[in-house]
Design a protein around this motif. Structure first.
Motif, PDB file in Angstrom:
ATOM      1  N   ALA A  50      85.950  76.953  15.116  1.00 44.27           N
ATOM      2  CA  ALA A  50      85.032  76.516  16.177  1.00 44.27           C
ATOM      3  C   ALA A  50      83.670  77.175  16.008  1.00 44.27           C
ATOM      4  O   ALA A  50      82.623  76.541  16.237  1.00 44.27           O
ATOM      5  CB  ALA A  50      85.618  76.850  17.547  1.00 44.27           C
ATOM      6  N   ALA A  51      83.657  78.444  15.609  1.00 43.77           N
ATOM      7  CA  ALA A  51      82.389  79.148  15.426  1.00 43.77           C
ATOM      8  C   ALA A  51      81.580  78.538  14.289  1.00 43.77           C
ATOM      9  O   ALA A  51      80.368  78.332  14.405  1.00 43.77           O
ATOM     10  CB  ALA A  51      82.650  80.623  15.157  1.00 43.77           C
ATOM     11  N   ARG A  52      82.245  78.232  13.178  1.00 46.35           N
ATOM     12  CA  ARG A  52      81.523  77.786  11.997  1.00 46.35           C
ATOM     13  C   ARG A  52      81.184  76.305  12.034  1.00 46.35           C
ATOM     14  O   ARG A  52      80.081  75.904  11.626  1.00 46.35           O
ATOM     15  CB  ARG A  52      82.345  78.086  10.737  1.00 46.35           C
ATOM     16  N   VAL A  53      82.100  75.480  12.551  1.00 50.70           N
ATOM     17  CA  VAL A  53      81.918  74.025  12.485  1.00 50.70           C
ATOM     18  C   VAL A  53      81.263  73.480  13.744  1.00 50.70           C
ATOM     19  O   VAL A  53      80.482  72.523  13.685  1.00 50.70           O
ATOM     20  CB  VAL A  53      83.273  73.332  12.226  1.00 50.70           C
ATOM     21  N   HIS A  54      81.558  74.104  14.882  1.00 45.89           N
ATOM     22  CA  HIS A  54      81.107  73.530  16.156  1.00 45.89           C
ATOM     23  C   HIS A  54      80.143  74.431  16.928  1.00 45.89           C
ATOM     24  O   HIS A  54      79.846  74.168  18.086  1.00 45.89           O
ATOM     25  CB  HIS A  54      82.314  73.212  17.037  1.00 45.89           C
ATOM     26  N   GLY A  55      79.679  75.506  16.297  1.00 42.37           N
ATOM     27  CA  GLY A  55      78.717  76.376  16.964  1.00 42.37           C
ATOM     28  C   GLY A  55      79.310  77.216  18.066  1.00 42.37           C
ATOM     29  O   GLY A  55      78.602  77.600  19.017  1.00 42.37           O
ATOM     30  N   GLY A  56      80.597  77.552  17.965  1.00 47.63           N
ATOM     31  CA  GLY A  56      81.259  78.357  18.980  1.00 47.63           C
ATOM     32  C   GLY A  56      80.883  79.830  18.897  1.00 47.63           C
ATOM     33  O   GLY A  56      80.032  80.247  18.101  1.00 47.63           O
ATOM     34  N   GLU A  57      81.545  80.621  19.713  1.00 47.52           N
ATOM     35  CA  GLU A  57      81.241  82.046  19.828  1.00 47.52           C
ATOM     36  C   GLU A  57      81.457  82.763  18.491  1.00 47.52           C
ATOM     37  O   GLU A  57      82.446  82.540  17.801  1.00 47.52           O
ATOM     38  CB  GLU A  57      82.129  82.674  20.904  1.00 47.52           C
ATOM     39  N   ASP A  58      80.550  83.661  18.174  1.00 48.59           N
ATOM     40  CA  ASP A  58      80.606  84.425  16.935  1.00 48.59           C
ATOM     41  C   ASP A  58      81.787  85.403  16.981  1.00 48.59           C
ATOM     42  O   ASP A  58      81.862  86.243  17.889  1.00 48.59           O
ATOM     43  CB  ASP A  58      79.295  85.192  16.775  1.00 48.59           C
ATOM     44  N   PRO A  59      82.706  85.352  16.018  1.00 54.12           N
ATOM     45  CA  PRO A  59      83.834  86.279  16.034  1.00 54.12           C
ATOM     46  C   PRO A  59      83.520  87.654  15.468  1.00 54.12           C
ATOM     47  O   PRO A  59      84.349  88.570  15.589  1.00 54.12           O
ATOM     48  CB  PRO A  59      84.877  85.568  15.165  1.00 54.12           C
ATOM     49  N   LEU A  60      82.361  87.838  14.831  1.00 56.47           N
ATOM     50  CA  LEU A  60      82.102  89.089  14.123  1.00 56.47           C
ATOM     51  C   LEU A  60      82.200  90.321  15.021  1.00 56.47           C
ATOM     52  O   LEU A  60      82.800  91.331  14.594  1.00 56.47           O
ATOM     53  CB  LEU A  60      80.744  89.038  13.422  1.00 56.47           C
ATOM     54  N   PRO A  61      81.650  90.330  16.245  1.00 50.65           N
ATOM     55  CA  PRO A  61      81.802  91.544  17.069  1.00 50.65           C
ATOM     56  C   PRO A  61      83.258  91.924  17.315  1.00 50.65           C
ATOM     57  O   PRO A  61      83.606  93.111  17.266  1.00 50.65           O
ATOM     58  CB  PRO A  61      81.085  91.173  18.370  1.00 50.65           C
ATOM     59  N   ALA A  62      84.116  90.938  17.537  1.00 51.49           N
ATOM     60  CA  ALA A  62      85.534  91.236  17.748  1.00 51.49           C
ATOM     61  C   ALA A  62      86.182  91.733  16.463  1.00 51.49           C
ATOM     62  O   ALA A  62      87.040  92.627  16.488  1.00 51.49           O
ATOM     63  CB  ALA A  62      86.264  90.005  18.268  1.00 51.49           C
ATOM     64  N   LEU A  63      85.798  91.174  15.319  1.00 56.23           N
ATOM     65  CA  LEU A  63      86.329  91.629  14.044  1.00 56.23           C
ATOM     66  C   LEU A  63      85.915  93.078  13.771  1.00 56.23           C
ATOM     67  O   LEU A  63      86.735  93.898  13.340  1.00 56.23           O
ATOM     68  CB  LEU A  63      85.843  90.714  12.919  1.00 56.23           C
ATOM     69  N   VAL A  64      84.671  93.409  14.054  1.00 56.81           N
ATOM     70  CA  VAL A  64      84.198  94.773  13.838  1.00 56.81           C
ATOM     71  C   VAL A  64      84.887  95.731  14.803  1.00 56.81           C
ATOM     72  O   VAL A  64      85.209  96.872  14.437  1.00 56.81           O
ATOM     73  CB  VAL A  64      82.665  94.838  13.969  1.00 56.81           C
ATOM     74  N   ARG A  65      85.154  95.284  16.021  1.00 52.10           N
ATOM     75  CA  ARG A  65      85.898  96.126  16.972  1.00 52.10           C
ATOM     76  C   ARG A  65      87.274  96.491  16.398  1.00 52.10           C
ATOM     77  O   ARG A  65      87.722  97.634  16.481  1.00 52.10           O
ATOM     78  CB  ARG A  65      86.057  95.412  18.307  1.00 52.10           C
TER      79      ARG A  65
END
Length: 227
Positions: A50-65
């Motif tokens: 959803a983030a990459r194809v549909h402009g959804g919420e960026d997962p990077l902050p959760a991944l870094v957490r």
């Protein structure tokens, strides 16, 4: 022995299967021969496709957490049993001093282990993984992918069914797509979404080589730990 960190929860069942594969594939005679591992399984990470194809919420902050949690636990390397999350690999790598074993590199090593040295290779994955060309740019083989109608009509619904714990319903559509890629000339098929091997394992073994990226990543982790 070195401590391995598993950045998981994407999805939870794939992370649990990674832990199972890691245990089964590790040469061991007793508990103490296994790899010390910390699993960070956080299903709250925003949807990667959803983030990459549909402009959804960026997962990077959760991944870094999650990476911070694994660092605090004393881990010395990280694996991520989610293919699409590797679209943020560079951002994660910049956020930590720890090595992150790349799942595409693990898949390439698994192809070599299976004796597959030339393509084309069939590639199944989420729409996000395919759109980001994670495998096409890194695997080292020409990749055949499902057309858009097959991808959205068969692959993505099956991935959703695995996430909903309806695995028995996913073998038929996933096997159909894999066989279609093989019929187009693929010498092997990479199951480039960690939900897809779970569906393929629910039915008869396919008649051609397939790369289970969960198992491939587990082998890479074992090689790292034993080095």
């Amino acid at each position: 022995m070195k401590m391995l960190g598993v950045l998981g929860g994407m999805g939870p069942l794939a992370s649990a299967e990674f832990m199972r594969q890691l245990t089964l594939l590790t040469p061991a005679d007793r508990d103490q021969d296994h790899i010390p591992t910390v699993l960070w399984s956080d299903p709250r990470v925003p949807d990667r496709t959803a983030a990459r194809v549909h402009g959804g919420e960026d997962p990077l902050p959760a991944l870094v957490r999650g990476i911070r949690g694994l660092e605090a636990a004393g881990c010395e390397a990280i694996v991520i049993p989610c293919n699409t999350a590797h679209g943020w690999y560079e951002g994660m790598r910049e956020a930590t001093r720890l090595p992150i074993l790349h799942i595409v590199d693990a898949a390439a090593a698994e192809l070599r282990r299976l004796g597959v040295n030339e393509g084309p290779i069939g590639l199944m994955g989420t729409s996000g993984t395919l759109a980001m060309r994670l495998y096409q740019e890194r695997l080292g083989f020409e990749c055949l992918t499902p057309d858009a109608e097959i991808q959205e009509g068969f692959v993505m619904p099956a991935v959703g069914l695995v996430k909903a714990n309806r695995i028995e319903e996913t073998y038929a559509p996933l096997a159909l797509v894999a066989r279609g890629l093989h019929a187009q000339g693929a010498s092997a098929v990479v199951l480039g979404c960690t939900e897809i091997p779970l569906g393929i394992a629910a039915g008869p073994e396919l008649e051609f080589p397939v790369v289970d990226t969960i198992a491939a990543l587990a082998r890479a982790a074992i090689d790292w730990a034993k080095a």
